[in-house]
Scaffold this motif. Sequence first.
Motif, PDB file in Angstrom:
ATOM      1  N   ASP A 146       0.823  -1.211   0.000  1.00  0.00           N
ATOM      2  CA  ASP A 146       0.000   0.000   0.000  1.00  0.00           C
ATOM      3  C   ASP A 146       0.855   1.259   0.000  1.00  0.00           C
ATOM      4  O   ASP A 146       0.386   2.340  -0.365  1.00  0.00           O
ATOM      5  N   LYS A 147       2.133   1.137   0.383  1.00  0.00           N
ATOM      6  CA  LYS A 147       3.040   2.290   0.414  1.00  0.00           C
ATOM      7  C   LYS A 147       3.808   2.459  -0.894  1.00  0.00           C
ATOM      8  O   LYS A 147       4.570   3.406  -1.051  1.00  0.00           O
ATOM      9  N   ALA A 148       3.613   1.544  -1.826  1.00  0.00           N
ATOM     10  CA  ALA A 148       4.359   1.595  -3.086  1.00  0.00           C
ATOM     11  C   ALA A 148       3.821   2.679  -4.018  1.00  0.00           C
ATOM     12  O   ALA A 148       2.614   2.920  -4.077  1.00  0.00           O
ATOM     13  N   ASP A 149       4.723   3.330  -4.733  1.00  0.00           N
ATOM     14  CA  ASP A 149       4.318   4.220  -5.821  1.00  0.00           C
ATOM     15  C   ASP A 149       3.937   3.397  -7.038  1.00  0.00           C
ATOM     16  O   ASP A 149       3.047   3.782  -7.809  1.00  0.00           O
ATOM     17  N   VAL A 150       4.633   2.281  -7.243  1.00  0.00           N
ATOM     18  CA  VAL A 150       4.373   1.397  -8.370  1.00  0.00           C
ATOM     19  C   VAL A 150       4.806  -0.008  -7.978  1.00  0.00           C
ATOM     20  O   VAL A 150       5.727  -0.181  -7.169  1.00  0.00           O
ATOM     21  N   ILE A 151       4.109  -1.012  -8.517  1.00  0.00           N
ATOM     22  CA  ILE A 151       4.453  -2.409  -8.263  1.00  0.00           C
ATOM     23  C   ILE A 151       4.690  -3.072  -9.613  1.00  0.00           C
ATOM     24  O   ILE A 151       3.773  -3.188 -10.440  1.00  0.00           O
ATOM     25  N   ASP A 199      -4.333  -0.682  -9.515  1.00  0.00           N
ATOM     26  CA  ASP A 199      -4.014   0.627 -10.088  1.00  0.00           C
ATOM     27  C   ASP A 199      -2.529   0.953  -9.989  1.00  0.00           C
ATOM     28  O   ASP A 199      -2.054   1.889 -10.636  1.00  0.00           O
ATOM     29  N   LYS A 200      -1.780   0.190  -9.179  1.00  0.00           N
ATOM     30  CA  LYS A 200      -0.339   0.434  -9.027  1.00  0.00           C
ATOM     31  C   LYS A 200       0.508  -0.506  -9.885  1.00  0.00           C
ATOM     32  O   LYS A 200       1.724  -0.346  -9.953  1.00  0.00           O
ATOM     33  N   TYR A 244      -6.533  -8.009 -17.709  1.00  0.00           N
ATOM     34  CA  TYR A 244      -6.696  -7.022 -16.640  1.00  0.00           C
ATOM     35  C   TYR A 244      -6.327  -5.611 -17.099  1.00  0.00           C
ATOM     36  O   TYR A 244      -6.284  -4.689 -16.287  1.00  0.00           O
ATOM     37  N   ARG A 245      -6.035  -5.486 -18.392  1.00  0.00           N
ATOM     38  CA  ARG A 245      -5.684  -4.184 -18.975  1.00  0.00           C
ATOM     39  C   ARG A 245      -4.551  -3.512 -18.201  1.00  0.00           C
ATOM     40  O   ARG A 245      -4.612  -2.308 -17.897  1.00  0.00           O
ATOM     41  N   LEU A 246      -3.541  -4.292 -17.897  1.00  0.00           N
ATOM     42  CA  LEU A 246      -2.386  -3.753 -17.174  1.00  0.00           C
ATOM     43  C   LEU A 246      -1.429  -3.098 -18.161  1.00  0.00           C
ATOM     44  O   LEU A 246      -1.117  -3.679 -19.210  1.00  0.00           O
ATOM     45  N   PRO A 247      -0.949  -1.913 -17.854  1.00  0.00           N
ATOM     46  CA  PRO A 247       0.078  -1.321 -18.708  1.00  0.00           C
ATOM     47  C   PRO A 247       1.354  -2.146 -18.607  1.00  0.00           C
ATOM     48  O   PRO A 247       1.668  -2.688 -17.548  1.00  0.00           O
ATOM     49  N   PHE A 248       2.073  -2.271 -19.708  1.00  0.00           N
ATOM     50  CA  PHE A 248       3.312  -3.044 -19.673  1.00  0.00           C
ATOM     51  C   PHE A 248       4.255  -2.534 -20.742  1.00  0.00           C
ATOM     52  O   PHE A 248       3.865  -1.782 -21.640  1.00  0.00           O
ATOM     53  N   THR A 262       9.745   5.380 -19.060  1.00  0.00           N
ATOM     54  CA  THR A 262       8.442   5.007 -19.613  1.00  0.00           C
ATOM     55  C   THR A 262       7.439   4.715 -18.510  1.00  0.00           C
ATOM     56  O   THR A 262       6.276   5.141 -18.562  1.00  0.00           O
ATOM     57  N   ILE A 263       7.892   3.983 -17.478  1.00  0.00           N
ATOM     58  CA  ILE A 263       7.008   3.659 -16.360  1.00  0.00           C
ATOM     59  C   ILE A 263       6.551   4.932 -15.657  1.00  0.00           C
ATOM     60  O   ILE A 263       5.361   5.117 -15.359  1.00  0.00           O
ATOM     61  N   LEU A 264       7.480   5.840 -15.387  1.00  0.00           N
ATOM     62  CA  LEU A 264       7.130   7.093 -14.720  1.00  0.00           C
ATOM     63  C   LEU A 264       6.118   7.880 -15.531  1.00  0.00           C
ATOM     64  O   LEU A 264       5.147   8.418 -14.980  1.00  0.00           O
ATOM     65  N   LYS A 265       6.319   7.924 -16.839  1.00  0.00           N
ATOM     66  CA  LYS A 265       5.424   8.693 -17.697  1.00  0.00           C
ATOM     67  C   LYS A 265       4.031   8.076 -17.745  1.00  0.00           C
ATOM     68  O   LYS A 265       3.022   8.777 -17.578  1.00  0.00           O
ATOM     69  N   GLN A 266       3.970   6.760 -17.953  1.00  0.00           N
ATOM     70  CA  GLN A 266       2.667   6.114 -18.091  1.00  0.00           C
ATOM     71  C   GLN A 266       1.891   6.088 -16.778  1.00  0.00           C
ATOM     72  O   GLN A 266       0.657   6.178 -16.779  1.00  0.00           O
ATOM     73  N   LYS A 267       2.603   5.956 -15.650  1.00  0.00           N
ATOM     74  CA  LYS A 267       1.932   5.924 -14.352  1.00  0.00           C
ATOM     75  C   LYS A 267       1.786   7.318 -13.753  1.00  0.00           C
ATOM     76  O   LYS A 267       1.265   7.472 -12.643  1.00  0.00           O
ATOM     77  N   LYS A 268       2.287   8.337 -14.477  1.00  0.00           N
ATOM     78  CA  LYS A 268       2.197   9.733 -14.035  1.00  0.00           C
ATOM     79  C   LYS A 268       2.814   9.915 -12.647  1.00  0.00           C
ATOM     80  O   LYS A 268       2.254  10.572 -11.767  1.00  0.00           O
ATOM     81  N   LEU A 269       3.986   9.324 -12.470  1.00  0.00           N
ATOM     82  CA  LEU A 269       4.709   9.440 -11.203  1.00  0.00           C
ATOM     83  C   LEU A 269       5.661  10.623 -11.265  1.00  0.00           C
ATOM     84  O   LEU A 269       6.294  10.875 -12.290  1.00  0.00           O
ATOM     85  N   LYS A 270       5.795  11.326 -10.174  1.00  0.00           N
ATOM     86  CA  LYS A 270       6.656  12.503 -10.108  1.00  0.00           C
ATOM     87  C   LYS A 270       7.980  12.152  -9.461  1.00  0.00           C
ATOM     88  O   LYS A 270       8.027  11.521  -8.408  1.00  0.00           O
ATOM     89  N   ARG A 271       9.061  12.581 -10.099  1.00  0.00           N
ATOM     90  CA  ARG A 271      10.379  12.400  -9.521  1.00  0.00           C
ATOM     91  C   ARG A 271      10.455  13.141  -8.172  1.00  0.00           C
ATOM     92  O   ARG A 271       9.914  14.216  -8.034  1.00  0.00           O
ATOM     93  N   ARG A 272      11.181  12.560  -7.228  1.00  0.00           N
ATOM     94  CA  ARG A 272      11.316  13.180  -5.925  1.00  0.00           C
ATOM     95  C   ARG A 272      12.748  13.610  -5.633  1.00  0.00           C
ATOM     96  O   ARG A 272      13.144  13.685  -4.476  1.00  0.00           O
ATOM     97  N   LEU A 273      13.513  13.871  -6.672  1.00  0.00           N
ATOM     98  CA  LEU A 273      14.894  14.284  -6.483  1.00  0.00           C
ATOM     99  C   LEU A 273      15.117  15.653  -7.104  1.00  0.00           C
ATOM    100  O   LEU A 273      14.295  16.174  -7.841  1.00  0.00           O
TER     101      LEU A 273
END
Length: 276
Positions: A146-151, A199-200, A244-248, A262-273
């Motif tokens: 549950d604490k993951a940004d992506v799995i 969703d992750k 399951y329509r999972l992005p890959f 690619t993963i960051l872009k598709q999952k709309k994750l923001k860099r934290r650095l």
Amino acid sequence: MPNQRSVYYLSDRTGITAETLGHSLLTQFDGFEWRKVSIPFIENEEQAREVAEQINQTAERDGKRPLVFSTIITSEIRRHIEQANCVIYDFFETFIGSMEQELGQPSAHAVGRSHSVHNTSSYFNRISAINYSLSNDDGMNLRNFDKADVILVGVSRSGKTPTCLYMALQYGISAANYPLTEEDMETHDLPKALLPYRDKLFGLTLSAEQLTQIRQERRPNSRYASLEQCELELKWQSELYQRYRLPFIDTTNISIEEISTTILKQKKLKRRLYGE
């Protein structure tokens, strides 16, 4: 036979910036075999003179000037390198002058800022993300998902662990991963442990030929590494992703940097650095 050229990456700190930018430029030129030498932490003029002499010896041996990519800040140290028999691509010198003029103030000329820990929030984001990825590798701590940004999900040896660690180190992303096993194949369904986190999820896949080659290094001549087994697992995995329509992403011919971006872009994750 490829054309051989020597390349030096020089820095007064880690050399990561010089290597990264230099490598990006070299990839644009085909037909060369690059002899690469990285020399970090050039911190005084004596060291600079020694490096300049090493470059001169390389030029004499090769009969061609080495290419030098540099991020050295201190002008006194840089002067010795400039006198060597080489062609220099100085990243700071190229851009700093123009930026000083545009911004209307001199630069700090401070050594090591790009990889320092002056931004403590950025630094601890990175450490926390690395610890998380190490602790949640191969589905070890499902309660922490549950604490993951992506799995990341995928069959064994599809590149999940190195991708998770790269995203943690470079972007401060908390990435967990879960291996899809033969036991999962028997259920013909997404593992129950993953259902709350759909969703992750992000899938990795690759060609059966590459997968069997990777597995052969771990368990030579085993059923696990056979082409037939790899094809079977990847076929089931592909059907699962589609159901399951999972992005890959197919990682067969792309680098870990491209995979992660690619993963960051598709999952709309923001860099934290870097203060982002």
